[in-house]
Structures are given as C-alpha cells and as structure tokens.
Design a protein around this motif. Structure first.
Motif, short mmCIF file in Angstrom:
data_model
loop_
_atom_site.label_atom_id
_atom_site.label_comp_id
_atom_site.label_asym_id
_atom_site.label_seq_id
_atom_site.Cartn_x
_atom_site.Cartn_y
_atom_site.Cartn_z
N LYS A 45 -19.50 2.69 74.92
CA LYS A 45 -19.78 1.28 74.58
C LYS A 45 -20.33 1.15 73.15
O LYS A 45 -19.82 0.36 72.35
N SER A 46 -21.37 1.92 72.85
CA SER A 46 -21.98 1.80 71.51
C SER A 46 -21.02 2.28 70.43
O SER A 46 -20.98 1.71 69.33
N THR A 47 -20.25 3.30 70.74
CA THR A 47 -19.27 3.78 69.76
C THR A 47 -18.25 2.69 69.45
O THR A 47 -17.92 2.44 68.28
N LEU A 178 -24.42 -7.56 70.46
CA LEU A 178 -25.78 -7.21 70.90
C LEU A 178 -25.73 -5.97 71.77
O LEU A 178 -25.09 -5.99 72.83
N ASP A 179 -26.39 -4.90 71.34
CA ASP A 179 -26.40 -3.65 72.12
C ASP A 179 -27.73 -3.54 72.86
O ASP A 179 -28.78 -3.49 72.23
N GLU A 180 -27.66 -3.52 74.18
CA GLU A 180 -28.83 -3.39 75.05
C GLU A 180 -29.90 -4.42 74.69
O GLU A 180 -31.03 -4.10 74.32
N VAL A 181 -29.50 -5.66 74.87
CA VAL A 181 -30.32 -6.78 74.43
C VAL A 181 -31.65 -6.86 75.17
O VAL A 181 -32.66 -7.28 74.61
MG LIG Z 1 -25.01 2.89 73.98
#
Ligand SMILES: [Mg+2]
Ligand SMILES: Nc1ncnc2c1ncn2[C@@H]1O[C@H](COP(=O)(O)OP(=O)(O)OP(=O)(O)O)[C@@H](O)[C@H]1O
Length: 261
Positions: A45-47, A178-181
C-alpha cells in the motif's frame, strides 16, 4: 482507464531486490471520491502511494492524474498540479506556530499561472497579508483557532494531522493521499479529523485516497474500498461487500475479532 478517475495506476510494478512489493497493480480513485486502500502488512500500500506521489519510480506501468501521464513527475511537480501526500511536520517546522506552518506552504499550482507571471511579473506571488488571511481561513475551517499560536512541535498527534490537512488546503489540493491517517490520534480528535476530511471532500471537492488499518474508520469514510494483497488488487467495492466477503476475510483479515462489524 476511466475518465471518472482523478488518480489512476495502470499495471504498476515495483520490486525491491528479490521482493515484488507492487505487482501489475491497477487502481483508480474517482473524482470527488474518498477511496480506501486496505490490506495486510506488507501488501504494498505505502509503496503504491510513494509511486503515485512521485517519490519512487515504478519498474513498469503508468500513473495518471487528471487524465495525464504523470509517471515521470517528481513530488514538487505533482504538488503544483494539486496532488499531495501528507507528511509529518518536519523537524525544522516544529519550532514554528501552527499558523506559521500554514503560511510556509508554497503558493499552489504556479505552473498553471506561468502565463500570468510572464505577462504580469509578481502576479503569482501572494502578498504576506494574503497568505496570512488564507492561513486564518484554513485555521477557522479546521477549528484550530485555539491552537493557532502553539508551536507545531507541541501539538498532539491528532492536531498535527489536522495541521497537515491544513497544509493541503493552503496548496489548494485537488487530491490528497493519506497514509495511516488514524495512527496516534485520540478518539476526540479522530472525530474532528474524519469530519474535516468529509467537509473538505464535500465542500471543497477534494478527492482522497486513504490507507488505514482501522476498518471501522474505513467503513465510515470510504467508498469504494480497494483491497490489496501481495502487491495486487484482490477486491474492490463498498466496505459492506468487502466485509461480508468470506474469502477475503479468511485469507487476509485473520482473526474473527478483528473483522467483527
Ligand atoms: Mg504502509
Ligand atoms: N525501500 C524498501 N526497500 C526494500 N523493501 C521495501 C521497501 N519499501 C517496502 N519494501 C517491502 O515491500 C513490501 C511492501 O511494503 P509496503 O510498505 O508498501 O507495505 P504496506 O502495505 O504499506 O504495509 P503496512 O500496512 O505494514 O504499512 C514489503 O515486503 C516491504 O518490506
């Protein structure tokens, strides 16, 4: 490919050494949507976010923003087009107040006003008074008036997240990643954060793509939800459908406790 997608990846692949983090991954975030991106740890996901945001280049595949191929573009180019990902407040900004942090955000989308700069030098640059007025409007929109003169470094996790949203508003963002909001945000501020995401979406037309492990939060905010596993899309749809898909639950969400609606 769909014209209704503001953000789109097409068969994006990215490997790190022997690991394929993202594998021929095609996703889309509809214009004006709040799209969720979920999946187990290490799903990529983050990638995928980093690729969309221009921080890393994919090995294969393309990223499109507003119908244009933006694959080779770097974060500052995407910023000027209105595609932003949020970051923690950088160390060097922690000694500035919340208001000053907002005032530090560069003028948005200078590229689109290139013509004006050329014809009317100085037109693009906002005056300090204009920047201050806008920053105060953003502060008011987000309900941050009481903390506007606090040093950013002293704010709680949730207040910092709100300030990050504020910085995207200063930049006139059209799309925000938004990553891990919800990470590190207490319950009260989480409500303010989700309310503000919904208001920015409804009132300002901002498209959101959100990575989050809290399934209740995803269910509250996001439609549709895209499920990633081992770098590829395994499901997409409303959260109710995803939650009731036993195959997905069994394969990717582990214990029944976590998945109880
Ligand atoms: Mg991640
Ligand atoms: N810079 C990197 N160098 C090497 N491997 C990496 C790098 N970034 C990510 N990976 C690997 O790629 C895979 C996908 O990682 P990624 O961080 O994208 O997953 P994620 O879905 O965001 O996970 P999480 O939910 O834990 O944040 C993992 O196996 C991870 O270890």
């Amino acid at each position: 490919m769909s014209a209704d997608h503001l953000i789109e990846t097409h068969l994006v692949t990215k490997g790190f050494g022997g690991i394929t983090a993202v594998s021929e991954c095609s996703i889309g975030a509809g214009r004006g949507s709040i799209t969720g991106l979920i999946g187990p740890n290490g799903a990529g996901k983050s990638t995928l976010f980093n690729i969309i945001a221009g921080e890393i280049s994919p090995d294969h595949g393309t990223v499109r923003f507003d119908g244009q191929d933006v694959t080779p573009l770097r974060p500052h180019d995407l910023f000027s087009r209105g595609l932003l990902r949020t970051f923690q407040i950088a160390h060097e900004f922690s000694n500035m107040t919340a208001l000053e942090n907002l005032m530090m955000v560069p003028s948005p989308q200078p590229g689109e006003r290139l013509f004006d700069t050329w014809l009317r030098p100085g037109y693009v640059r906002r005056t300090e008074a204009e920047v201050r007025t806008k920053a105060l409007e953003v502060i008011d929109f987000l309900g941050l008036r009481a903390i506007r003169n606090e040093l950013a470094g002293n704010l709680s996790g949730g207040q910092k997240k709100l300030l990050e949203l504020g910085r995207t508003m200063m930049a006139d963002a059209r799309a925000v990643l938004l990553d891990e909001v919800a990470a590190g945000v207490n319950r009260t501020l989480l409500k303010e954060l989700t309310d503000n995401i919904q208001r920015m979406n409804r009132e300002l037309g901002v498209t959101f793509l959100i990575i989050e492990h809290d399934m209740d939060l995803i269910a509250l905010l996001c439609d549709p939800v895209i499920v990633l596993a081992e770098g590829a899309v395994i499901a997409e749809g409303p959260m109710d459908d995803i939650r009731s898909n036993q195959a997905i639950i069994d394969a990717y969400f582990g214990s029944p406790v976590e998945t109880a609606a």
